[in-house]
Motif scaffolding. Structure first.
Motif, PDB file in Angstrom:
ATOM      1  N   LEU A 116      -0.853  -5.594   5.354  1.00  0.00           N
ATOM      2  CA  LEU A 116      -0.467  -4.430   4.560  1.00  0.00           C
ATOM      3  C   LEU A 116       0.987  -4.054   4.799  1.00  0.00           C
ATOM      4  O   LEU A 116       1.443  -3.987   5.941  1.00  0.00           O
ATOM      5  CB  LEU A 116      -1.390  -3.258   4.887  1.00  0.00           C
ATOM      6  CG  LEU A 116      -2.805  -3.510   4.369  1.00  0.00           C
ATOM      7  CD1 LEU A 116      -3.827  -2.820   5.228  1.00  0.00           C
ATOM      8  CD2 LEU A 116      -2.911  -3.075   2.934  1.00  0.00           C
TER       9      LEU A 116
ATOM     10  N   LYS B 278      -6.803   0.491   3.883  1.00  0.00           N
ATOM     11  CA  LYS B 278      -6.145  -0.268   4.953  1.00  0.00           C
ATOM     12  C   LYS B 278      -7.175  -1.086   5.726  1.00  0.00           C
ATOM     13  O   LYS B 278      -6.961  -2.272   5.999  1.00  0.00           O
ATOM     14  CB  LYS B 278      -5.403   0.685   5.894  1.00  0.00           C
ATOM     15  CG  LYS B 278      -4.103   1.211   5.322  1.00  0.00           C
ATOM     16  CD  LYS B 278      -3.445   2.259   6.193  1.00  0.00           C
ATOM     17  CE  LYS B 278      -3.099   1.779   7.560  1.00  0.00           C
ATOM     18  NZ  LYS B 278      -2.281   2.750   8.315  1.00  0.00           N
ATOM     19  N   LYS B 279      -8.290  -0.467   6.071  1.00  0.00           N
ATOM     20  CA  LYS B 279      -9.332  -1.166   6.836  1.00  0.00           C
ATOM     21  C   LYS B 279      -9.922  -2.322   6.033  1.00  0.00           C
ATOM     22  O   LYS B 279     -10.141  -3.412   6.568  1.00  0.00           O
ATOM     23  CB  LYS B 279     -10.446  -0.191   7.232  1.00  0.00           C
ATOM     24  CG  LYS B 279     -10.053   0.752   8.329  1.00  0.00           C
ATOM     25  CD  LYS B 279     -11.197   1.693   8.668  1.00  0.00           C
ATOM     26  CE  LYS B 279     -10.750   2.716   9.697  1.00  0.00           C
ATOM     27  NZ  LYS B 279     -11.778   3.697   9.992  1.00  0.00           N
TER      28      LYS B 279
ATOM     29  N   TYR C 151      -6.994   6.122   1.424  1.00  0.00           N
ATOM     30  CA  TYR C 151      -5.886   5.317   1.941  1.00  0.00           C
ATOM     31  C   TYR C 151      -6.292   4.613   3.240  1.00  0.00           C
ATOM     32  O   TYR C 151      -6.085   3.406   3.404  1.00  0.00           O
ATOM     33  CB  TYR C 151      -4.665   6.222   2.155  1.00  0.00           C
ATOM     34  CG  TYR C 151      -3.570   5.611   2.985  1.00  0.00           C
ATOM     35  CD1 TYR C 151      -2.704   4.668   2.446  1.00  0.00           C
ATOM     36  CD2 TYR C 151      -3.392   5.995   4.313  1.00  0.00           C
ATOM     37  CE1 TYR C 151      -1.687   4.115   3.208  1.00  0.00           C
ATOM     38  CE2 TYR C 151      -2.375   5.440   5.076  1.00  0.00           C
ATOM     39  CZ  TYR C 151      -1.528   4.509   4.526  1.00  0.00           C
ATOM     40  OH  TYR C 151      -0.524   3.958   5.288  1.00  0.00           O
ATOM     41  N   GLU C 152      -6.875   5.360   4.162  1.00  0.00           N
ATOM     42  CA  GLU C 152      -7.287   4.776   5.446  1.00  0.00           C
ATOM     43  C   GLU C 152      -8.341   3.695   5.253  1.00  0.00           C
ATOM     44  O   GLU C 152      -8.308   2.647   5.905  1.00  0.00           O
ATOM     45  CB  GLU C 152      -7.808   5.872   6.387  1.00  0.00           C
ATOM     46  CG  GLU C 152      -6.748   6.858   6.832  1.00  0.00           C
ATOM     47  CD  GLU C 152      -5.609   6.227   7.624  1.00  0.00           C
ATOM     48  OE1 GLU C 152      -5.827   5.183   8.283  1.00  0.00           O
ATOM     49  OE2 GLU C 152      -4.487   6.776   7.576  1.00  0.00           O
TER      50      GLU C 152
ATOM     51  N   TYR D 259      -8.657  -4.079   3.369  1.00  0.00           N
ATOM     52  CA  TYR D 259      -7.735  -5.200   3.169  1.00  0.00           C
ATOM     53  C   TYR D 259      -7.495  -5.949   4.478  1.00  0.00           C
ATOM     54  O   TYR D 259      -7.439  -7.179   4.490  1.00  0.00           O
ATOM     55  CB  TYR D 259      -6.425  -4.730   2.529  1.00  0.00           C
ATOM     56  CG  TYR D 259      -6.506  -4.659   1.023  1.00  0.00           C
ATOM     57  CD1 TYR D 259      -6.289  -5.790   0.241  1.00  0.00           C
ATOM     58  CD2 TYR D 259      -6.818  -3.479   0.372  1.00  0.00           C
ATOM     59  CE1 TYR D 259      -6.371  -5.747  -1.141  1.00  0.00           C
ATOM     60  CE2 TYR D 259      -6.905  -3.415  -1.017  1.00  0.00           C
ATOM     61  CZ  TYR D 259      -6.680  -4.556  -1.764  1.00  0.00           C
ATOM     62  OH  TYR D 259      -6.769  -4.507  -3.143  1.00  0.00           O
ATOM     63  N   SER D 260      -7.372  -5.233   5.578  1.00  0.00           N
ATOM     64  CA  SER D 260      -7.203  -5.886   6.889  1.00  0.00           C
ATOM     65  C   SER D 260      -8.423  -6.732   7.234  1.00  0.00           C
ATOM     66  O   SER D 260      -8.291  -7.853   7.732  1.00  0.00           O
ATOM     67  CB  SER D 260      -6.974  -4.842   7.985  1.00  0.00           C
ATOM     68  OG  SER D 260      -5.752  -4.182   7.774  1.00  0.00           O
TER      69      SER D 260
ATOM     70  N   ASP E   6       3.454  -0.988   4.018  1.00  0.00           N
ATOM     71  CA  ASP E   6       3.574   0.393   3.540  1.00  0.00           C
ATOM     72  C   ASP E   6       4.831   0.528   2.685  1.00  0.00           C
ATOM     73  O   ASP E   6       5.931   0.173   3.119  1.00  0.00           O
ATOM     74  CB  ASP E   6       3.670   1.367   4.715  1.00  0.00           C
ATOM     75  CG  ASP E   6       2.311   1.767   5.265  1.00  0.00           C
ATOM     76  OD1 ASP E   6       1.420   2.079   4.455  1.00  0.00           O
ATOM     77  OD2 ASP E   6       2.144   1.761   6.487  1.00  0.00           O
TER      78      ASP E   6
ATOM     79  N   ILE F 144       0.843  -1.198   0.000  1.00  0.00           N
ATOM     80  CA  ILE F 144       0.000   0.000   0.000  1.00  0.00           C
ATOM     81  C   ILE F 144       0.876   1.245   0.000  1.00  0.00           C
ATOM     82  O   ILE F 144       1.844   1.334   0.755  1.00  0.00           O
ATOM     83  CB  ILE F 144      -1.000  -0.011   1.191  1.00  0.00           C
ATOM     84  CG1 ILE F 144      -2.003   1.133   1.061  1.00  0.00           C
ATOM     85  CG2 ILE F 144      -0.288  -0.035   2.532  1.00  0.00           C
ATOM     86  CD1 ILE F 144      -3.229   0.984   1.943  1.00  0.00           C
TER      87      ILE F 144
END
Length: 190
Positions: free
Chosen positions: A166, A156-157, A152-153, A159-160, A168, A127
């Motif tokens: 993830l 992250k949520k 972006y945030e 995919y998690s 970076d 990411i």
């Protein structure tokens, strides 16, 4: 929709908000002969603008999302057919990106959990964080900086939520970004 024929343990997703250098990174990977599967969103936007369609993120978001999802699954299945199980392939965004976009606009995808579990990528997803020094808008990227950070945030949520780890990608020149990805892939498969 098709069944998965082998675990795509070398299907690596590169994702992030808009304007993070993703296209430049993928171009550099292509130059090193890595297969890279293009993002479907920009192509859909170009096609819809050219034909006067309304399946666009600034017009009919629901139609745009459904078209993105359909095209992403088709692209995934085509890649499964074209590459051998050991091939390293980079995807410019994955199906979870579309699921994230749907959540961001409040659109429910009834078979979301099934889609997320059926069409899997490598467990590690690269990411790209927001990078203000390189961010800009264009004819197809209309999001503000704040929207880019929010995207972006949310990526992250999402995919998690579906069990991905993830990674970076650092805010460094593209040559260093490529080396970073290559190092992670080598470590994963040695």
């Amino acid at each position: 929709m098709g069944e998965q024929r082998f675990p795509p343990n070398r299907f690596f997703v590169i994702t992030g908000g808009p304007g993070t250098g993703k296209t430049t990174l993928l171009d550099a990977l292509r130059a090193k002969q890595f297969p890279c599967i293009p993002e479907v969103a920009r192509e859909i936007i170009r096609e819809q603008v050219a034909c006067g369609g309304d399946a666009l993120p600034w017009q009919n978001k629901a139609a745009y999302t459904q078209l993105m999802l359909k095209t992403s699954v088709e692209s995934y299945l085509q890649t499964m057919d074209e590459y051998t199980p050991g091939s390293v392939v980079f995807f410019d965004r994955g199906i979870p990106d579309t699921l994230c976009y749907a959540a961001m606009i409040g659109l429910e995808i009834p078979d979301e959990p099934e889609l997320a579990s059926r069409y899997r990528y490598h467990r590690r997803v690269f990411i790209l964080p927001p990078w203000p020094e390189i961010y800009h808008t264009d004819a197809e990227r209309k999001q503000t900086w704040e929207e880019a950070v929010f995207t972006y945030e949310m990526m992250k949520k999402t995919y998690s939520k579906y069990g991905y780890q993830l990674i970076d990608v650092p805010l460094v020149p593209v040559v260093e970004r490529v080396k970073f990805l290559e190092r992670h892939i080598r470590e994963e498969h040695t």
